[in-house]
Design an enzyme around this catalytic site. Structure first.
Site, PDB file in Angstrom:
ATOM      1  N   LYS A 168     -44.678 -19.171  73.498  1.00  0.00           N
ATOM      2  CA  LYS A 168     -46.110 -18.868  73.331  1.00  0.00           C
ATOM      3  C   LYS A 168     -46.879 -20.094  72.817  1.00  0.00           C
ATOM      4  CE  LYS A 168     -49.834 -16.304  72.586  1.00  0.00           C
ATOM      5  NZ  LYS A 168     -50.670 -15.817  73.669  1.00  0.00           N
ATOM      6  N   LEU A 211     -50.012  -7.924  64.478  1.00  0.00           N
ATOM      7  CA  LEU A 211     -50.834  -8.314  63.335  1.00  0.00           C
ATOM      8  C   LEU A 211     -51.465  -9.681  63.565  1.00  0.00           C
ATOM      9  CD1 LEU A 211     -48.128  -7.090  60.837  1.00  0.00           C
ATOM     10  CD2 LEU A 211     -50.375  -6.020  61.176  1.00  0.00           C
ATOM     11  N   PRO A 212     -52.487 -10.051  62.755  1.00  0.00           N
ATOM     12  CA  PRO A 212     -53.210 -11.301  63.036  1.00  0.00           C
ATOM     13  C   PRO A 212     -52.360 -12.580  62.938  1.00  0.00           C
ATOM     14  CG  PRO A 212     -54.501  -9.878  61.581  1.00  0.00           C
ATOM     15  CD  PRO A 212     -53.139  -9.255  61.703  1.00  0.00           C
TER      16      PRO A 212
HETATM   17  P1  NAD Z   1     -57.256  -8.054  65.580  1.00  0.00           P
HETATM   18  O1  NAD Z   1     -57.782  -8.770  64.395  1.00  0.00           O
HETATM   19  O2  NAD Z   1     -58.207  -7.385  66.518  1.00  0.00           O
HETATM   20  O3  NAD Z   1     -56.224  -6.900  65.078  1.00  0.00           O
HETATM   21  C1  NAD Z   1     -55.324  -7.056  64.029  1.00  0.00           C
HETATM   22  C2  NAD Z   1     -55.193  -5.698  63.351  1.00  0.00           C
HETATM   23  O4  NAD Z   1     -54.210  -5.816  62.305  1.00  0.00           O
HETATM   24  C3  NAD Z   1     -56.495  -5.226  62.698  1.00  0.00           C
HETATM   25  O5  NAD Z   1     -56.797  -3.904  63.134  1.00  0.00           O
HETATM   26  C4  NAD Z   1     -56.172  -5.274  61.203  1.00  0.00           C
HETATM   27  O6  NAD Z   1     -56.847  -4.261  60.447  1.00  0.00           O
HETATM   28  C5  NAD Z   1     -54.673  -5.061  61.216  1.00  0.00           C
HETATM   29  N1  NAD Z   1     -54.017  -5.512  60.002  1.00  0.00           N
HETATM   30  C6  NAD Z   1     -54.200  -6.675  59.322  1.00  0.00           C
HETATM   31  N2  NAD Z   1     -53.370  -6.706  58.256  1.00  0.00           N
HETATM   32  C7  NAD Z   1     -52.661  -5.561  58.274  1.00  0.00           C
HETATM   33  C8  NAD Z   1     -51.658  -5.013  57.432  1.00  0.00           C
HETATM   34  N3  NAD Z   1     -51.233  -5.663  56.350  1.00  0.00           N
HETATM   35  N4  NAD Z   1     -51.161  -3.801  57.757  1.00  0.00           N
HETATM   36  C9  NAD Z   1     -51.590  -3.136  58.842  1.00  0.00           C
HETATM   37  N5  NAD Z   1     -52.549  -3.586  59.676  1.00  0.00           N
HETATM   38  C10 NAD Z   1     -53.066  -4.789  59.371  1.00  0.00           C
HETATM   39  O7  NAD Z   1     -56.323  -9.089  66.346  1.00  0.00           O
HETATM   40  P2  NAD Z   1     -55.832  -8.992  67.872  1.00  0.00           P
HETATM   41  O8  NAD Z   1     -56.806  -9.655  68.747  1.00  0.00           O
HETATM   42  O9  NAD Z   1     -55.366  -7.592  68.140  1.00  0.00           O
HETATM   43  O10 NAD Z   1     -54.559  -9.978  67.790  1.00  0.00           O
HETATM   44  C11 NAD Z   1     -53.323  -9.593  67.243  1.00  0.00           C
HETATM   45  C12 NAD Z   1     -52.308 -10.689  67.522  1.00  0.00           C
HETATM   46  O11 NAD Z   1     -52.208 -10.894  68.948  1.00  0.00           O
HETATM   47  C13 NAD Z   1     -52.686 -12.056  66.943  1.00  0.00           C
HETATM   48  O12 NAD Z   1     -51.524 -12.670  66.443  1.00  0.00           O
HETATM   49  C14 NAD Z   1     -53.270 -12.826  68.127  1.00  0.00           C
HETATM   50  O13 NAD Z   1     -53.115 -14.235  68.012  1.00  0.00           O
HETATM   51  C15 NAD Z   1     -52.431 -12.262  69.258  1.00  0.00           C
HETATM   52  N6  NAD Z   1     -53.053 -12.338  70.589  1.00  0.00           N
HETATM   53  C16 NAD Z   1     -54.372 -12.005  70.770  1.00  0.00           C
HETATM   54  C17 NAD Z   1     -54.939 -12.081  72.032  1.00  0.00           C
HETATM   55  C18 NAD Z   1     -56.397 -11.721  72.258  1.00  0.00           C
HETATM   56  O14 NAD Z   1     -56.915 -12.027  73.350  1.00  0.00           O
HETATM   57  N7  NAD Z   1     -57.061 -11.069  71.305  1.00  0.00           N
HETATM   58  C19 NAD Z   1     -54.161 -12.487  73.122  1.00  0.00           C
HETATM   59  C20 NAD Z   1     -52.804 -12.785  72.935  1.00  0.00           C
HETATM   60  C21 NAD Z   1     -52.262 -12.702  71.651  1.00  0.00           C
END
Ligand code: NAD
Length: 296
Positions: free
Chosen positions: A171, A65-66
Site C-alpha cells: 500500500k 481506523l484512521p
Molecule cells: P474516517 O475518518 O472517515 O473513518 C474513521 C472512523 O474511525 C471514524 O468513524 C472514527 O470515529 C473511527 N474511530 C477513530 N478512532 C476510533 C477508536 N478508537 N475506536 C473506534 N472507532 C474509532 O476515515 P476513512 O476514510 O474511513 O479511512 C479509514 C482508513 O482507510 C484510513 O487508514 C485511510 O488512510 C484508509 N483509506 C481511505 C481511503 C479513502 O478514500 N477515504 C482509501 C483507501 C484507504
C-alpha cells in the site's frame, strides 16, 4: 459468520454494510454515534466498547481506523481488544498504517494466540460502496485463505502480498508512486498548456504515448480534461490531499527505518505538506496542480 467491526467512517461504513448484505451478523463499535446509528439502521448490533465487542461471540474482528495511533490504542490499549478477545479469533486490520506498527500489533496478537492480517485497501469510497476494493494482505497463507471469502464480500481483488506487514508495504509503495506520478502529470500538463497547447489534446497525446499513467488517463489533474475527475468539479470529493500527505509520510518513515532512499517520495511529501499548510488539505490530491498554475 459472527463478525466484530470497528471504525465505521467513510470506508468502514460501506464495508460493514456490504458484509451485512452478504448475510453476516455484525457487532459494531465507533466513537461516532452517528456512524454507529447508520450501521444499526443497516442491521448491525451496536456495542459500547472494543472490550465489549471482543467479549461477544465473534469469530473474526475487522478494523478500519484512521492511523497507527488509533490501531495501537484499539488493539493494545489497557482496555483494548487484546486484553479481552478469545484466543483463536482472527483479527483483520484494514486501516492504512506503517508496516512496522502493523508488524508490532500482529506480534502482540500472536503472543495472545490470535492470528492477524494487515489488509489495507485501495479503491476509495466508491470502491467501498460498490464492494470492488482491492485488498493487499499480509500474513500467513492459511489465515489469508480463511479471510479471503470475507474480504471478497467487500472487494474484488484480494491479493496475498506475503508475511505480516507486507499488505502495508504494498500500500505505501503504491501510494508513494501515485503521489509522485500525480505531481509529474501536473507538471507536464501545466508546461504543455503554458507553451500554448490545448489541455485535452495534450492529455490525448500523453495517454497514447510513453508518459501515460493512471494519473494522466483516469484522474487527470487538469480541469476539463476528464468530465468525471475531481479536477472538473473544483477538486471536491475523491482522495484528500491530507490523506495523500499521510500516506507519503508512512512511506518516508518506513524508508528511514530501513535506510532506503526515497528521493522523489520525500519531495512529494514536502510538496503536499506545503499544500496542506496553505489550507488545501481538504481538496482532492490532484489539486496539487495548483502549485503550477496562476490563480484564476
Ligand atoms: P474516517 O475518518 O472517515 O473513518 C474513521 C472512523 O474511525 C471514524 O468513524 C472514527 O470515529 C473511527 N474511530 C477513530 N478512532 C476510533 C477508536 N478508537 N475506536 C473506534 N472507532 C474509532 O476515515 P476513512 O476514510 O474511513 O479511512 C479509514 C482508513 O482507510 C484510513 O487508514 C485511510 O488512510 C484508509 N483509506 C481511505 C481511503 C479513502 O478514500 N477515504 C482509501 C483507501 C484507504
Amino acid at each position: 459468520m459472527n463478525i466484530g467491526f470497528l471504525g465505521l467512517g467513510n470506508m468502514g461504513g460501506p464495508m460493514a454494510r456490504n458484509l451485512l448484505k452478504a448475510g453476516h451478523a455484525l457487532s459494531v463499535f465507533d466513537l461516532s454515534a452517528t456512524a454507529v446509528a447508520a450501521a444499526v439502521e443497516a442491521g448491525a448490533t451496536a456495542v459500547a466498547s472494543p472490550a465489549e465487542l471482543a467479549q461477544r461471540n465473534v469469530e473474526v474482528i475487522i478494523s478500519m481506523l484512521p492511523a497507527s495511533a488509533h490501531v495501537k490504542a484499539v488493539y493494545l490499549g489497557e482496555d483494548g481488544l487484546l486484553a479481552h478477545v478469545r484466543p483463536g479469533v482472527l483479527l483483520i486490520d484494514c486501516s492504512t498504517i506503517d508496516p512496522i506498527s502493523a508488524r508490532e500489533v500482529a506480534k502482540a496478537a500472536a503472543e495472545h494466540g490470535n492470528p492477524m492480517l494487515d489488509a489495507p485497501v485501495s479503491g476509495g469510497t466508491g470502491g467501498a460502496e460498490a464492494g470492488t476494493l482491492t485488498f493487499m494482505v499480509g500474513g500467513s497463507a492459511g489465515d489469508f485463505a480463511l479471510a479471503q471469502p470475507l474480504l471478497g464480500a467487500m472487494g474484488k481483488n484480494i491479493v496475498h502480498c506475503g508475511d505480516t506487514g507486507n499488505g502495508q508495504v504494498a500500500k505505501v509503495a503504491n501510494n508513494m508512486l501515485l503521489g509522485i506520478s500525480m505531481i509529474g502529470v501536473a507538471e507536464a500538463m501545466s508546461l504543455g498548456v503554458a507553451l500554448g497547447m490545448d489541455a485535452k489534446v495534450l492529455a490525448g497525446v500523453i495517454n497514447t504515448s510513453s508518459g501515460r499513467c493512471w494519473s494522466s488517463d483516469t484522474y487527470n489533474p487538469f480541469p476539463g480534461v476528464l468530465e468525471n475527475a475531481p479536477a472538473s468539479r473544483g477538486y471536491s470529493g475523491g482522495f484528500g490531499s491530507d490523506l495523500m500527505l499521510k500516506d507519503l509520510g508512512l512511506a518516508t518513515e518506513a524508508a528511514r527505518a530501513v535506510r532506503q532512499p526515497v528521493l522523489l517520495g520525500a519531495l512529494a511529501q514536502q510538496l503536499y505538506q506545503g499544500f496542506s499548510l496553505q489550507g488545501h488539505g481538504g481538496l482532492d490530491f490532484s489539486a496539487i496542480i495548483e502549485l503550477y498554475r496562476k490563480p484564476e
